[in-house]
Design an enzyme around this catalytic site. Sequence first.
Site, PDB file in Angstrom:
ATOM      1  N   LYS A 107      -7.427  -7.063   3.510  1.00 19.72           N
ATOM      2  CA  LYS A 107      -6.784  -8.366   3.315  1.00 19.72           C
ATOM      3  C   LYS A 107      -7.781  -9.526   3.272  1.00 19.72           C
ATOM      4  CE  LYS A 107      -2.167  -7.246   4.951  1.00 19.72           C
ATOM      5  NZ  LYS A 107      -2.312  -5.829   5.339  1.00 19.72           N
TER       6      LYS A 107
HETATM    7  C1  LIG Z   1      -1.513  -4.817   4.816  1.00 23.12           C
HETATM    8  C2  LIG Z   1      -2.051  -3.451   4.910  1.00 23.12           C
HETATM    9  C3  LIG Z   1      -1.582  -2.401   4.078  1.00 23.12           C
HETATM   10  C4  LIG Z   1      -0.432  -2.578   3.118  1.00 23.12           C
HETATM   11  O1  LIG Z   1      -0.737  -3.376   2.015  1.00 23.12           O
HETATM   12  P1  LIG Z   1       0.446  -3.955   1.103  1.00 23.12           P
HETATM   13  O2  LIG Z   1      -0.229  -4.778   0.086  1.00 23.12           O
HETATM   14  O3  LIG Z   1       1.309  -4.765   2.035  1.00 23.12           O
HETATM   15  O4  LIG Z   1       1.184  -2.800   0.543  1.00 23.12           O
HETATM   16  C5  LIG Z   1      -2.195  -1.173   4.168  1.00 23.12           C
HETATM   17  N1  LIG Z   1      -3.192  -0.946   5.052  1.00 23.12           N
HETATM   18  C6  LIG Z   1      -3.649  -1.909   5.870  1.00 23.12           C
HETATM   19  C7  LIG Z   1      -4.736  -1.581   6.841  1.00 23.12           C
HETATM   20  C8  LIG Z   1      -3.101  -3.193   5.830  1.00 23.12           C
HETATM   21  O5  LIG Z   1      -3.574  -4.138   6.657  1.00 23.12           O
END
Ligand SMILES: *Cc1c(COP(=O)(O)O)cnc(C)c1O
Length: 428
Positions: A107
Amino acid sequence: MMFHSLKTPNLKANFREAVINGIAPDKGLYFPDKISPLSPSFIDNLEKLSNKEIAFESIKQFVDGAIDDVSLQNIIKEVIDFEFPMISVEPNVFSLELFHGPTLAFKDVGARFMARCLNHFIGDKEKVTVLVATSGDTGSAVANGFYNIKNIDVVILYPKGKVSEIQEKQLTTLGKNITAIEVEGSFDDCQAMVKRAFVDESITKIKKLTSANSINVSRWLPQMWYYFFAYKSLLNKDKPLVVSVPSGNFGNICAGILAREIGLPITRFIAANNENNIISRFLKSGNYEVKQTIPTISNAMDVGNPSNFIRIQQIFNNNKVKLKDVLTAFSYSDEETRSAMKKVYQNGYILDPHGAVGYLGLKEYMSYHSNVQGIFLETAHPIKFAPIVEQVIESKLEVPNRIKGLLDKEKNTILIKSYNELRKILIE
Ligand SMILES: *Cc1c(COP(=O)(O)O)cnc(C)c1O
């Protein structure tokens, strides 16, 4: 380039307005009016381009008219100043490691890009406060992404005792423009307080509040880059490529499908889910049935009703046959996730629980499609889920240098119990 609300197609916004609003006034998600393919020679020459050049070319059409080329290049330079390595785990199976950013979570890219776009748009004219509730990774990435950004204050609410030690330190040790608020309650309580603040006139008449929600186009779109970087690293470009994405809110995979739509040759996407598997049930039965969220060990994917799925449907013009030609979804229990972590560890690679779900999805697909190669996305560093990972692999994880100092830092938070306390903090 204009965007429109998926609820009211004639409700338009340019990239600037879409970033500042987050969500359209009718609560619809923003979607680009037009999606144009990149030139085939760009795709053919990816290996010769730097990640920054690839990022610029692939996102340019979406921000066109709102950010000039030089500013966009500068933003990109700051956002992706780290590596996106692709590791061979088994023959034809690769892990794309997206956890080399400052908070060790994928993220980071979206949060950093959003922070810089917002800063570019508001400049010195205004001051805004970003208000978010987090159960972990979003908060740390947002805190870090917005740290030290001029004219933007960040207030993060998290449930006391319910985020991991590393995540808590990432949220609470930055200081400056980042305020961490520990809430006596659950994530849902935090979320409810944030929602209430957004409609509380006693706050909004003196402060401009915005959210750093994952549905914001400036967090969604830059995630396309991962797929371009992955394809660039691929040695054999002749074998069909499938990509498995551990999915929760489906933003990351939706960005991948958009990358395919503008020309990246990916044959199939696998949405790998934990037991929160509404999409795999939907693709099988045709019924879209929302159930209560189930807590799992891959908790960043504990999402009962993924916001971004509507964007994926839109990319395929709501044609389910076309959608199923490109997207497959599988779901796995915690037990299956743990045994995948164990098996892959014995082969010399450490998966975090989210990456393990991605790995399982890829392997299941490859078990009946032999002539393909596959990439799964590793979305978090295993150290972020150390208690689970160490228990499964029966061994201690090495703490990466980047966060060694972090654990010794003093946490700095404000503990609150009620909405009124939050209100006071925001008004001050
Ligand atoms: C947010 C997150 C996801 C999921 O991603 P999306 O875009 O919401 O599908 C998967 N793995 C981790 C470690 C995350 O922080």
